[in-house]
Design a protein around this motif. Structure first.
Motif, PDB file in Angstrom:
ATOM      1  N   THR A  28       0.848  -1.184   0.000  1.00  0.00           N
ATOM      2  CA  THR A  28       0.000   0.000   0.000  1.00  0.00           C
ATOM      3  C   THR A  28       0.886   1.238   0.000  1.00  0.00           C
ATOM      4  N   CYS A  33      -2.358   7.594  -2.453  1.00  0.00           N
ATOM      5  CA  CYS A  33      -3.748   7.342  -2.078  1.00  0.00           C
ATOM      6  C   CYS A  33      -4.511   8.661  -2.081  1.00  0.00           C
ATOM      7  N   CYS A  39     -11.736   1.150  -2.354  1.00  0.00           N
ATOM      8  CA  CYS A  39     -11.322  -0.149  -1.827  1.00  0.00           C
ATOM      9  C   CYS A  39     -12.282  -0.624  -0.742  1.00  0.00           C
ATOM     10  N   GLU A  40     -12.735   0.312   0.103  1.00  0.00           N
ATOM     11  CA  GLU A  40     -13.697  -0.046   1.150  1.00  0.00           C
ATOM     12  C   GLU A  40     -14.981  -0.582   0.543  1.00  0.00           C
ATOM     13  N   CYS A  43     -14.494  -3.986  -1.188  1.00  0.00           N
ATOM     14  CA  CYS A  43     -14.336  -5.058  -0.199  1.00  0.00           C
ATOM     15  C   CYS A  43     -15.683  -5.460   0.384  1.00  0.00           C
ATOM     16  N   ARG A  74     -11.282  -3.176   5.015  1.00  0.00           N
ATOM     17  CA  ARG A  74     -10.395  -2.135   4.474  1.00  0.00           C
ATOM     18  C   ARG A  74     -10.883  -0.811   5.022  1.00  0.00           C
ATOM     19  N   SER A 146      -4.928   3.341   3.156  1.00  0.00           N
ATOM     20  CA  SER A 146      -5.902   2.259   3.199  1.00  0.00           C
ATOM     21  C   SER A 146      -5.338   1.125   4.044  1.00  0.00           C
ATOM     22  N   CYS A 240     -10.092  -5.120  -3.471  1.00  0.00           N
ATOM     23  CA  CYS A 240      -9.603  -3.776  -3.156  1.00  0.00           C
ATOM     24  C   CYS A 240      -8.514  -3.334  -4.124  1.00  0.00           C
ATOM     25  N   ALA A 241      -7.556  -4.230  -4.402  1.00  0.00           N
ATOM     26  CA  ALA A 241      -6.471  -3.889  -5.322  1.00  0.00           C
ATOM     27  C   ALA A 241      -6.979  -3.757  -6.753  1.00  0.00           C
ATOM     28  N   THR A 243      -9.842  -2.603  -7.724  1.00  0.00           N
ATOM     29  CA  THR A 243     -10.645  -1.396  -7.959  1.00  0.00           C
ATOM     30  C   THR A 243      -9.904  -0.100  -7.671  1.00  0.00           C
ATOM     31  N   CYS A 244      -8.731  -0.134  -7.029  1.00  0.00           N
ATOM     32  CA  CYS A 244      -8.017   1.091  -6.659  1.00  0.00           C
ATOM     33  C   CYS A 244      -7.659   1.894  -7.906  1.00  0.00           C
ATOM     34  N   ILE A 249      -2.929   0.541  -3.964  1.00  0.00           N
ATOM     35  CA  ILE A 249      -2.913  -0.819  -3.424  1.00  0.00           C
ATOM     36  C   ILE A 249      -2.415  -1.756  -4.511  1.00  0.00           C
TER      37      ILE A 249
END
Length: 343
Positions: A28, A33, A39-40, A43, A74, A146, A240-241, A243-244, A249
């Motif tokens: 991360t 960021c 990511c939240e 997830c 996350r 994150s 999460c990774a 969609t970042c 991430i």
């Protein structure tokens, strides 16, 4: 973690176990960021986790979840900093050079014998010809990070679980089996990062409204990030990774993630951002290194991370030895008293 008891070490040190797959993990990069919380959301959607509270902004920051928990695997932290704190972060980063962190500028007294002159190298490398002027920095900045389960090399939660509900997967991650978990909460106390929690219906974490709460699945059992194990077995990237939007991430083989993190720190240091540092990449720390490596722009405490995490089973060998010596002393004293009484 040589001081961890042998049985716990075998269960907790999954990175040293023969696996069909190499150990996986996150890197991360908090420097890129943007706090979008994608990511939240990804997830929660993928894992079908319940909402946390009423999603109202907290009074302490522009955040609405507050931290990691049974329903939030996350969490993006929002930290406001002024120019004074930014300079303090840079100063503390410079002091870390003595701990083996990359350096900016030439080594006092000249480079060490055999040191490389490659720009952005290790301490002692000659950077006298490089432009190390700090970049323009505003009087105010946001630090956004994150956070996620660390999937420790020596996992405290895994070591102390009495039912075997937690296990080390073939990817080196630590996962909870809810059908085995009895909700005792021992793992909650065993995590040095405060990541894992038992899922509640709002009685432990009260809601601000009187509306009927949504139905909570697997109530009372422990929950945390699984590294999207169900996606990994299908060759997919964790949600999460995936969609970042800024690639803050990153996901891949753990060794590759650590190498990428080290390269990124060197890059930022050559740009004058001496506040950049790594967290969790040291295999000799109190948890044997973590599977989720972080690049931070200030001290760990600023992000709510412990500066020196320790697995709770670390002191067990010494405790057992002390208890053994005490027990032997009591047995000896009792025997001597018995023999003396017979006389």
């Amino acid at each position: 973690m040589g001081s961890t008891i042998e049985s716990a070490g075998r269960r907790g040190t999954g990175a040293e176990t023969e696996h069909e797959h190499p150990r996986k993990g996150f890197f991360t990069d908090t420097s890129i960021c943007i706090g979008c919380k994608a990511c939240e959301v990804a997830c929660k959607e993928w894992n079908r986790n319940p909402a946390d509270g009423d999603l109202e902004l907290l009074g302490s920051s522009f955040d609405n979840t507050g931290g990691l928990g049974a329903n939030t695997w996350r969490h993006v932290a929002f930290v406001e900093q002024d120019s004074e704190r930014i300079e303090e972060a840079r100063d503390s980063g410079r002091r870390l050079v003595d701990l083996g962190m990359p350096t900016v500028g030439p080594r006092p007294g000249g480079p060490r014998p055999g040191a490389s002159s490659t720009p952005g190298g290790r301490p002692g490398d000659d950077l006298s010809g490089e432009d190390t002027t700090p970049p323009d920095t505003p009087e105010f900045r946001w630090l956004m990070s994150s956070d996620v389960c660390k999937h420790c090399t020596n996992a405290g939660c895994l070591d102390v679980c009495p039912t075997g509900a937690l296990y080390r997967t073939e990817f080196g991650s630590v996962v909870v089996q809810q059908d085995i978990c009895n909700g005792c909460g021992t793992c909650v106390g065993g995590c040095p990062f405060g990541v894992i929690e038992r899922r509640d219906d709002g009685t432990i974490s009260p809601r601000s409204s009187r509306e009927e709460p949504e139905e909570v699945p697997e109530l009372g059992t422990a929950h945390k990030c699984t590294l999207c194990h169900d996606r990994l077995v299908d060759g997919e990237t964790p949600a999460c990774a995936q969609t970042c939007p800024t690639t803050s991430i990153k996901f891949g083989d753990h060794e590759d993630m650590v190498e990428s993190a080290e390269d990124r720190v060197q890059q930022l240091h050559t740009q004058g951002m001496t506040e950049a540092r790594l967290y969790g990449a040291n295999a000799n720390d109190g948890v044997g290194g973590i599977g989720s490596v972080f690049l931070l722009l200030d001290e760990p405490e600023v992000y709510g991370l412990p500066p020196d995490p320790q697995v709770p089973t670390k002191a067990l060998p010494q405790m057992y030895r002390t208890a053994g010596v005490a027990a032997l002393g009591m047995i000896t004293a009792t025997a001597l008293a018995f023999l003396g009484g017979r006389r």
